[in-house]
Design a protein around this motif. Structure first.
Motif, PDB file in Angstrom:
ATOM      1  N   PRO A  11       0.913  -1.307  -0.180  1.00  0.00           N
ATOM      2  CA  PRO A  11      -0.162   0.042  -0.030  1.00  0.00           C
ATOM      3  C   PRO A  11       0.843   1.380   0.005  1.00  0.00           C
ATOM      4  N   ILE A  12       0.523   2.430  -0.737  1.00  0.00           N
ATOM      5  CA  ILE A  12       1.075   3.515  -0.894  1.00  0.00           C
ATOM      6  C   ILE A  12       0.138   4.698  -0.563  1.00  0.00           C
ATOM      7  N   ASP A  13       0.553   5.850  -0.522  1.00  0.00           N
ATOM      8  CA  ASP A  13      -0.371   7.113  -0.391  1.00  0.00           C
ATOM      9  C   ASP A  13      -0.570   7.527  -1.659  1.00  0.00           C
ATOM     10  N   GLY A  14      -1.507   8.292  -2.138  1.00  0.00           N
ATOM     11  CA  GLY A  14      -1.766   9.435  -3.175  1.00  0.00           C
ATOM     12  C   GLY A  14      -2.249  10.545  -2.713  1.00  0.00           C
ATOM     13  N   CYS A  15      -2.507  11.347  -3.832  1.00  0.00           N
ATOM     14  CA  CYS A  15      -3.018  12.908  -3.522  1.00  0.00           C
ATOM     15  C   CYS A  15      -4.376  13.039  -3.861  1.00  0.00           C
ATOM     16  N   ALA A  16      -4.971  13.821  -3.044  1.00  0.00           N
ATOM     17  CA  ALA A  16      -6.540  14.043  -3.745  1.00  0.00           C
ATOM     18  C   ALA A  16      -6.226  15.225  -4.719  1.00  0.00           C
ATOM     19  N   ASP A  17      -5.160  15.676  -4.916  1.00  0.00           N
ATOM     20  CA  ASP A  17      -5.080  16.930  -5.801  1.00  0.00           C
ATOM     21  C   ASP A  17      -4.897  16.376  -7.371  1.00  0.00           C
ATOM     22  N   PRO A  18      -5.792  16.909  -8.295  1.00  0.00           N
ATOM     23  CA  PRO A  18      -5.707  16.276  -9.460  1.00  0.00           C
ATOM     24  C   PRO A  18      -4.443  16.808 -10.430  1.00  0.00           C
ATOM     25  N   ALA A  19      -4.079  17.812  -9.932  1.00  0.00           N
ATOM     26  CA  ALA A  19      -2.678  18.310 -10.662  1.00  0.00           C
ATOM     27  C   ALA A  19      -1.330  17.822 -10.233  1.00  0.00           C
ATOM     28  N   ILE A  20      -1.387  17.062  -9.148  1.00  0.00           N
ATOM     29  CA  ILE A  20      -0.216  16.359  -8.813  1.00  0.00           C
ATOM     30  C   ILE A  20       0.097  14.960  -9.371  1.00  0.00           C
ATOM     31  N   GLN A  21       1.351  15.049 -10.058  1.00  0.00           N
ATOM     32  CA  GLN A  21       1.724  13.803 -10.592  1.00  0.00           C
ATOM     33  C   GLN A  21       2.781  13.097  -9.988  1.00  0.00           C
ATOM     34  N   LEU A  22       2.401  11.992  -9.387  1.00  0.00           N
ATOM     35  CA  LEU A  22       3.311  11.036  -8.502  1.00  0.00           C
ATOM     36  C   LEU A  22       4.030  10.100  -9.212  1.00  0.00           C
ATOM     37  N   ALA A  23       3.705   9.636 -10.681  1.00  0.00           N
ATOM     38  CA  ALA A  23       4.245   8.582 -11.273  1.00  0.00           C
ATOM     39  C   ALA A  23       4.964   8.996 -12.676  1.00  0.00           C
ATOM     40  N   ARG A  24       5.984   8.384 -12.881  1.00  0.00           N
ATOM     41  CA  ARG A  24       6.444   8.587 -14.439  1.00  0.00           C
ATOM     42  C   ARG A  24       6.892   7.210 -14.897  1.00  0.00           C
ATOM     43  N   THR A  25       6.623   6.820 -16.277  1.00  0.00           N
ATOM     44  CA  THR A  25       6.787   5.512 -16.727  1.00  0.00           C
ATOM     45  C   THR A  25       7.907   5.488 -17.838  1.00  0.00           C
ATOM     46  N   GLY A  26       8.749   4.356 -17.908  1.00  0.00           N
ATOM     47  CA  GLY A  26       9.771   4.319 -18.954  1.00  0.00           C
ATOM     48  C   GLY A  26       9.019   3.533 -20.367  1.00  0.00           C
ATOM     49  N   ALA A  27      10.023   3.736 -21.340  1.00  0.00           N
ATOM     50  CA  ALA A  27       9.648   2.852 -22.164  1.00  0.00           C
ATOM     51  C   ALA A  27       9.776   1.521 -22.089  1.00  0.00           C
ATOM     52  N   PHE A  28       8.850   0.563 -22.623  1.00  0.00           N
ATOM     53  CA  PHE A  28       9.066  -0.867 -22.680  1.00  0.00           C
ATOM     54  C   PHE A  28      10.539  -1.460 -22.974  1.00  0.00           C
ATOM     55  N   ALA A  29      10.894  -2.290 -22.386  1.00  0.00           N
ATOM     56  CA  ALA A  29      12.259  -3.069 -22.947  1.00  0.00           C
ATOM     57  C   ALA A  29      12.237  -4.165 -22.529  1.00  0.00           C
ATOM     58  N   ALA A  30      13.031  -5.207 -23.156  1.00  0.00           N
ATOM     59  CA  ALA A  30      12.931  -6.541 -23.161  1.00  0.00           C
ATOM     60  C   ALA A  30      13.543  -7.149 -21.876  1.00  0.00           C
TER      61      ALA A  30
END
Length: 207
Positions: free
Chosen positions: A183-202
């Motif tokens: 479990p983790i915590d998120g933010c109620a604010d819709p403007a806050i970005q908590l995650a970034r994703t990398g391109a798929f790799a093998a």
């Protein structure tokens, strides 16, 4: 008349031969016509595509993009790469279908409230540690995206418990819910970005 003919021959002047009305000139043989090739008789060119040509069997270009219904998803922790303000997970997608497909690009993820089941905060941005490259997935093969997450407590926003992420593969608009490793915590604010994703790799990214 006979005497005249003899006199001319004796003087060395040749007589001009005449054709008897019943004689006809012999025609010279004509050349045989050269046949014109028809479309069916012209040989078709051999295909130039080889093993490395786009669209060849086994190449990424020969398979369609992996869609949500043909994938299974999982998240794994990377405790050795986590810091005070951020942490990393590996998102793996596995081809659960019967034919090959291609994972190419950045998946989109969004935190999901454990209380309401609704997405919260801003959708993920891009993690630039890997460049996009098509990964051909035969049935049972997996591709990996590095997730870089920031701890919500650093923003001073109202905290919301999170036990799932909504994951949307590239080239599709259908998402799938994936359980978080813990479990983790998120933010109620819709403007806050908590995650970034990398391109798929093998394979998973190695720091």
């Amino acid at each position: 008349m006979v005497g005249a003919a003899v006199t001319l021959t004796a003087c060395g002047v040749p007589l001009i031969p005449t054709l008897d009305p019943t004689d006809t000139p012999t025609a010279l043989p004509s050349a045989a016509p050269v046949p014109t090739p028809t479309p069916s008789s012209v040989p078709s060119p051999e295909p130039t595509g080889g093993p490395g040509s786009p669209g060849s069997p086994g190449e990424p270009g020969a398979a369609s993009a992996c869609t949500t219904d043909r994938l299974s998803f999982a998240l794994q922790e990377r405790p050795g790469d986590s810091g005070a303000g951020s942490f990393f997970w590996d998102l793996s997608v596995t081809n659960s279908g019967a034919v090959a497909c291609t994972a190419n690009g950045y998946p989109r993820v969004q935190l999901v409230s454990a209380d309401t089941g609704q997405p919260i905060g801003a959708a993920s941005g891009l993690e630039p540690r890997t460049a996009p490259s098509a990964v051909l997935l035969q049935p049972g093969d997996s591709a990996f995206s590095l997730l870089h997450l920031t701890r919500a407590g650093a923003y001073g926003c109202p905290l919301i418990p999170v036990t799932e992420l909504a994951v949307t593969p590239p080239n599709t608009d259908q998402s799938s819910r994936v359980a978080t490793p813990n479990p983790i915590d998120g933010c109620a604010d819709p403007a806050i970005q908590l995650a970034r994703t990398g391109a798929f790799a093998a394979s998973p990214v190695v720091f």
